[in-house]
Scaffold this motif. Sequence first.
Motif, PDB file in Angstrom:
ATOM      1  N   HIS A 127       0.874  -1.360  -0.077  1.00  0.00           N
ATOM      2  CA  HIS A 127      -0.010  -0.045   0.079  1.00  0.00           C
ATOM      3  C   HIS A 127       0.924   1.183   0.003  1.00  0.00           C
ATOM      4  CE1 HIS A 127       0.682   1.007   4.231  1.00  0.00           C
ATOM      5  NE2 HIS A 127       1.070  -0.465   4.249  1.00  0.00           N
ATOM      6  N   MET A 128       0.465   2.308  -0.137  1.00  0.00           N
ATOM      7  CA  MET A 128       1.194   3.705  -0.350  1.00  0.00           C
ATOM      8  C   MET A 128       0.750   4.493   0.892  1.00  0.00           C
ATOM      9  SD  MET A 128       1.597   4.231  -4.284  1.00  0.00           S
ATOM     10  CE  MET A 128      -0.084   4.637  -5.146  1.00  0.00           C
ATOM     11  N   PRO A 129       1.430   4.512   1.801  1.00  0.00           N
ATOM     12  CA  PRO A 129       1.229   5.683   2.894  1.00  0.00           C
ATOM     13  C   PRO A 129       1.584   7.189   2.498  1.00  0.00           C
ATOM     14  CG  PRO A 129       3.073   4.504   3.666  1.00  0.00           C
ATOM     15  CD  PRO A 129       2.755   3.930   1.946  1.00  0.00           C
ATOM     16  N   ILE A 130       0.813   7.965   2.769  1.00  0.00           N
ATOM     17  CA  ILE A 130       1.278   9.401   2.326  1.00  0.00           C
ATOM     18  C   ILE A 130       0.871  10.299   3.442  1.00  0.00           C
ATOM     19  CG2 ILE A 130       0.747  11.288   0.822  1.00  0.00           C
ATOM     20  CD1 ILE A 130      -0.195   9.317  -1.240  1.00  0.00           C
ATOM     21  N   CYS A 131       1.820  11.122   3.835  1.00  0.00           N
ATOM     22  CA  CYS A 131       1.675  12.046   5.165  1.00  0.00           C
ATOM     23  C   CYS A 131       0.793  13.322   4.637  1.00  0.00           C
ATOM     24  CB  CYS A 131       2.994  12.531   5.733  1.00  0.00           C
ATOM     25  SG  CYS A 131       3.970  11.282   6.198  1.00  0.00           S
ATOM     26  N   VAL A 132      -0.044  13.713   5.439  1.00  0.00           N
ATOM     27  CA  VAL A 132      -0.952  15.065   5.128  1.00  0.00           C
ATOM     28  C   VAL A 132      -0.474  15.771   6.590  1.00  0.00           C
ATOM     29  CG1 VAL A 132      -3.076  15.933   5.025  1.00  0.00           C
ATOM     30  CG2 VAL A 132      -2.510  13.828   3.899  1.00  0.00           C
ATOM     31  N   SER A 133      -0.094  17.086   6.375  1.00  0.00           N
ATOM     32  CA  SER A 133       0.059  18.008   7.620  1.00  0.00           C
ATOM     33  C   SER A 133      -1.039  18.921   7.633  1.00  0.00           C
ATOM     34  CB  SER A 133       1.538  18.769   7.218  1.00  0.00           C
ATOM     35  OG  SER A 133       2.531  17.909   6.875  1.00  0.00           O
ATOM     36  N   PHE A 134      -1.226  19.065   8.950  1.00  0.00           N
ATOM     37  CA  PHE A 134      -2.100  20.332   9.328  1.00  0.00           C
ATOM     38  C   PHE A 134      -1.509  21.335  10.411  1.00  0.00           C
ATOM     39  CE2 PHE A 134      -5.822  18.070   7.823  1.00  0.00           C
ATOM     40  CZ  PHE A 134      -5.444  16.634   7.822  1.00  0.00           C
ATOM     41  N   ALA A 135      -1.616  22.649  10.092  1.00  0.00           N
ATOM     42  CA  ALA A 135      -1.051  23.617  10.956  1.00  0.00           C
ATOM     43  C   ALA A 135      -2.063  24.152  11.649  1.00  0.00           C
ATOM     44  CB  ALA A 135      -0.392  24.549  10.016  1.00  0.00           C
ATOM     45  N   PHE A 136      -1.932  24.263  12.833  1.00  0.00           N
ATOM     46  CA  PHE A 136      -2.952  25.093  13.605  1.00  0.00           C
ATOM     47  C   PHE A 136      -2.426  26.497  14.287  1.00  0.00           C
ATOM     48  CE2 PHE A 136      -5.788  21.768  14.380  1.00  0.00           C
ATOM     49  CZ  PHE A 136      -5.245  20.759  14.283  1.00  0.00           C
ATOM     50  N   PHE A 137      -3.325  27.457  14.265  1.00  0.00           N
ATOM     51  CA  PHE A 137      -2.906  28.723  14.784  1.00  0.00           C
ATOM     52  C   PHE A 137      -3.958  29.176  15.703  1.00  0.00           C
ATOM     53  CE2 PHE A 137      -0.414  29.255  10.964  1.00  0.00           C
ATOM     54  CZ  PHE A 137      -0.751  28.253  10.286  1.00  0.00           C
ATOM     55  N   GLN A 138      -3.426  30.240  16.423  1.00  0.00           N
ATOM     56  CA  GLN A 138      -4.300  30.906  17.705  1.00  0.00           C
ATOM     57  C   GLN A 138      -4.857  29.765  18.495  1.00  0.00           C
ATOM     58  OE1 GLN A 138      -3.576  33.777  17.402  1.00  0.00           O
ATOM     59  NE2 GLN A 138      -4.821  34.966  16.042  1.00  0.00           N
ATOM     60  N   GLN A 139      -3.718  28.910  18.919  1.00  0.00           N
ATOM     61  CA  GLN A 139      -4.178  27.874  20.270  1.00  0.00           C
ATOM     62  C   GLN A 139      -5.328  26.835  19.493  1.00  0.00           C
ATOM     63  OE1 GLN A 139      -3.710  30.943  21.784  1.00  0.00           O
ATOM     64  NE2 GLN A 139      -1.374  29.846  22.115  1.00  0.00           N
ATOM     65  N   GLY A 140      -5.142  26.432  18.448  1.00  0.00           N
ATOM     66  CA  GLY A 140      -5.938  25.435  17.653  1.00  0.00           C
ATOM     67  C   GLY A 140      -7.508  25.816  17.316  1.00  0.00           C
ATOM     68  N   THR A 141      -7.536  27.271  17.037  1.00  0.00           N
ATOM     69  CA  THR A 141      -8.677  27.941  16.920  1.00  0.00           C
ATOM     70  C   THR A 141      -8.790  27.595  15.136  1.00  0.00           C
ATOM     71  OG1 THR A 141      -8.364  29.678  18.092  1.00  0.00           O
ATOM     72  CG2 THR A 141     -10.250  29.799  16.930  1.00  0.00           C
ATOM     73  N   TYR A 142      -7.717  28.002  14.372  1.00  0.00           N
ATOM     74  CA  TYR A 142      -7.696  27.943  12.988  1.00  0.00           C
ATOM     75  C   TYR A 142      -6.741  26.861  12.516  1.00  0.00           C
ATOM     76  CZ  TYR A 142      -9.479  32.537  13.641  1.00  0.00           C
ATOM     77  OH  TYR A 142     -10.606  33.689  14.138  1.00  0.00           O
ATOM     78  N   LEU A 143      -7.075  26.361  11.442  1.00  0.00           N
ATOM     79  CA  LEU A 143      -6.453  25.046  10.852  1.00  0.00           C
ATOM     80  C   LEU A 143      -6.305  25.551   9.341  1.00  0.00           C
ATOM     81  CD1 LEU A 143      -5.992  21.856  10.671  1.00  0.00           C
ATOM     82  CD2 LEU A 143      -8.480  21.723  10.238  1.00  0.00           C
ATOM     83  N   LEU A 144      -5.108  24.993   9.074  1.00  0.00           N
ATOM     84  CA  LEU A 144      -4.657  25.152   7.570  1.00  0.00           C
ATOM     85  C   LEU A 144      -4.137  23.848   7.047  1.00  0.00           C
ATOM     86  CD1 LEU A 144      -3.043  28.544   7.048  1.00  0.00           C
ATOM     87  CD2 LEU A 144      -5.315  27.891   6.368  1.00  0.00           C
ATOM     88  N   VAL A 145      -4.346  23.403   5.995  1.00  0.00           N
ATOM     89  CA  VAL A 145      -3.665  22.128   5.377  1.00  0.00           C
ATOM     90  C   VAL A 145      -2.596  22.511   4.569  1.00  0.00           C
ATOM     91  CG1 VAL A 145      -4.104  19.936   3.866  1.00  0.00           C
ATOM     92  CG2 VAL A 145      -5.709  20.604   5.501  1.00  0.00           C
ATOM     93  N   ASP A 146      -1.507  21.776   4.551  1.00  0.00           N
ATOM     94  CA  ASP A 146      -0.415  21.845   3.550  1.00  0.00           C
ATOM     95  C   ASP A 146       0.152  23.423   3.893  1.00  0.00           C
ATOM     96  OD1 ASP A 146       0.173  22.342   0.052  1.00  0.00           O
ATOM     97  OD2 ASP A 146       1.702  21.773   1.561  1.00  0.00           O
ATOM     98  N   PRO A 147       0.736  23.682   4.911  1.00  0.00           N
ATOM     99  CA  PRO A 147       1.309  25.240   5.536  1.00  0.00           C
ATOM    100  C   PRO A 147       2.442  25.446   4.461  1.00  0.00           C
ATOM    101  CG  PRO A 147       2.083  23.681   6.990  1.00  0.00           C
ATOM    102  CD  PRO A 147       1.111  22.827   6.196  1.00  0.00           C
ATOM    103  N   ASN A 148       2.425  26.770   4.125  1.00  0.00           N
ATOM    104  CA  ASN A 148       3.589  27.289   3.397  1.00  0.00           C
ATOM    105  C   ASN A 148       4.614  27.583   4.238  1.00  0.00           C
ATOM    106  OD1 ASN A 148       4.677  29.440   1.905  1.00  0.00           O
ATOM    107  ND2 ASN A 148       2.864  30.056   0.684  1.00  0.00           N
ATOM    108  N   GLU A 149       5.859  28.086   3.730  1.00  0.00           N
ATOM    109  CA  GLU A 149       6.916  28.308   4.536  1.00  0.00           C
ATOM    110  C   GLU A 149       6.775  29.485   5.595  1.00  0.00           C
ATOM    111  OE1 GLU A 149      10.070  30.704   4.156  1.00  0.00           O
ATOM    112  OE2 GLU A 149      10.772  29.883   5.769  1.00  0.00           O
ATOM    113  N   ARG A 150       5.904  30.444   5.060  1.00  0.00           N
ATOM    114  CA  ARG A 150       5.544  31.466   6.034  1.00  0.00           C
ATOM    115  C   ARG A 150       4.870  31.044   7.122  1.00  0.00           C
ATOM    116  NH1 ARG A 150       8.871  35.894   6.116  1.00  0.00           N
ATOM    117  NH2 ARG A 150      10.220  34.032   5.455  1.00  0.00           N
ATOM    118  N   GLU A 151       3.661  30.375   6.637  1.00  0.00           N
ATOM    119  CA  GLU A 151       2.648  29.994   7.474  1.00  0.00           C
ATOM    120  C   GLU A 151       3.179  29.197   8.576  1.00  0.00           C
ATOM    121  OE1 GLU A 151       0.126  28.112   4.824  1.00  0.00           O
ATOM    122  OE2 GLU A 151      -0.965  30.141   4.000  1.00  0.00           O
TER     123      GLU A 151
END
Lengths: 432, 273
Positions: free
Chosen positions: A189-213
């Motif tokens: 099988h093909m395992p693939i990693c997905v990253s989630f970035a959290f901001f403001q103590q978990g209030t906001y969530l972004l997938v695939d954060p950029n370097e600035r983020e």
Amino acid sequence: MKETPLSNCERRFLLRAIEEKKRLDGRQTYDYRNIRISFGTDYGCCIVELGKTRVLGQVSCELVSPKLNRATEGILFFNLELSQMAAPAFEPGRQSDLLVKLNRLMERCLRNSKCIDTESLCVVAGEKVWQIRVDLHLLNHDGNIIDAASIAAIVALCHFRRPDVSVQGDEVTLYTPEERDPVPLSIHHMPICVSFAFFQQGTYLLVDPNEREERVMDGLLVIAMNKHREICTIQSSGGIMLLKDQVLRCSKIAGVKVAEITELILKALENDQKVRKEGGKFGFAESIANQRITAFKMEKAPIDTSDVEEKAEEIIAEAEPPSEVVSTPVLWTPGTAQIGEGVENSWGDLEDSEKEDDEGGGDQAIILDGIKMDTGVEVSDIGSQDSEEEEMIILEPDKNPKKIRTQTTSAKQEKAPSKKPVKRRKKKRAAN
Amino acid sequence: MAEPASVAAESLAGSRARAARTVLGQVVLPGEELLLPEQEDAEGPGGAVERPLSLNARACSRVRVVCGPGLRRCGDRLLVTKCGRLRHKEPGSGSGGGVYWVDSQQKRYVPVKGDHVIGIVTAKSGDIFKVDVGGSEPASLSYLSFEGATKRNRPNVGDLIYGQFVVANKDMEPEMVCIDSCGRANGMGVIGQDGLLFKVTLGLIRKLLAPDCEIIQEVGKLYPLEIVFGMNGRIWVKAKTIQQTLILANILEACEHMTSDQRKQIFSRLAES
């Protein structure tokens, strides 16, 4: 070099933008950047571009003796390197923390999930097994290294072909690629990693954060999943506290993303396979597009000429026809003629203008006509001055300069046109 | 038999030096040697050719040629140190032989004296600030080199500074100031609080700062904005809303690879919306 510091102004801007649900490159909250997969000429070599983050993956194999406690299994070896060209902050020996973290995550994702069948890598039990080595190099760092690296690793492994081996009794024959086609690895099988970035103590969530983020984020959650919705690895770093339903929501999103990415990988592998079979051109030189740098040329943007005809017609319709100036030479004496009007006598201007200033006239603009001098005609005159006195002819231009006043026209101006010849008057009106 | 031997000798010696005039606008690679115009006549078509010595000492016309970025003097010739296109500019007032330089693309900045750059304050130490300008070392900026400097109005760590270099060479730590030679700020100093800072290549900055740059004029017609360009590849932009600022940042970054037609299309689409 030290890492470029993040200024207060950038941090504030990014956090405010995230609160307004805006990302730097215009993506939505759950959007991935464009993924491009290109293959090299050798089997097992690929470059994965996730936006501007680029990872090069290369798989190689070797026959070695197995580990003592695992006599019938092949050996897998993963290595991720942060090349110095990826970011100014990466120096040899400098980036130990990040490097260790990434390598550990790659190992857990690929080795512990048993995505590759190691039993099939055994040639002679206890004596010879295949050692598969996956080398990943980060070529450019624009955020989310782990996702790009995991995609590169699995694509390279799927693309790789090892030499064929046959065992007959005690004889082991290793075939070269010319004798027998190399054989792909057996991948479950093909395992693939997905990253989630959290901001403001978990209030906001972004997938695939950029370097600035990534610089302004509070915490990162990485979920490694395959398309059968099996979680291979999950890791939360940064010390933020996540709620249970947040983690569940992230895993659902990860399931959707992994399905899309797996489809993309399979399509890319298929395309490459097709091209190789048909004998077409393959390799990095073909697949990586050239980008033009336009920074060294000052190109003028072409002017929009779509309504030029209407505008030109309007202008022609409203304007007066140009005066017909026919210049005939005026013969003063044999050998001296005058064509045109000649230059204005500027001395006369000054005298008149002084008088008018004394009178307390308002704003005036004195426009002199006829800048060009009839030098051709006059030279013959000057040349004769050195010799004995000959008859001197002075070519007289019109003495009265034109004056255009911004105030109401006075008698003087009305007098001026009347003294000038007909040609001049017409020209003046056209200029007005 | 002398000619074939000499030709063979030249090919063994490697690439011959080419005349700079013939290479203008072409790509040159580091290590190439270029001949200046007055040396071409001396070299002649076949390399070292014997010429009879002239008895009257003709003053060799030494024209003063300026060696720009990417070139270095090597004896009598110019040695190329960066890969890119060779450019030449005729002298304006008539004296000297003009300027030669290599247009190369680069993202890493090397401090140059007189350049105006955007820096980020990283530390306070003694009575200087350490400012990161994207080079190999942080530049130092004295507390007093602002217009109207007092204890109250000093930049803090993490602020953006627009200043120019007074000392920048490979042997010393770069130093910058935020006042000009008359002691006035002239636009330099601390850059305001909001807005977005982003990085582009050095070639794009030079193009945007050229006089009569169309891109800047068109951008100015789109939205009211404040913009600061640093020669170290950093641009700070601020518009009324975050959306507009992001649009401007993306346009400027994309201008690197867009032709003028594509740019016009994008601007017309933005102007409509």
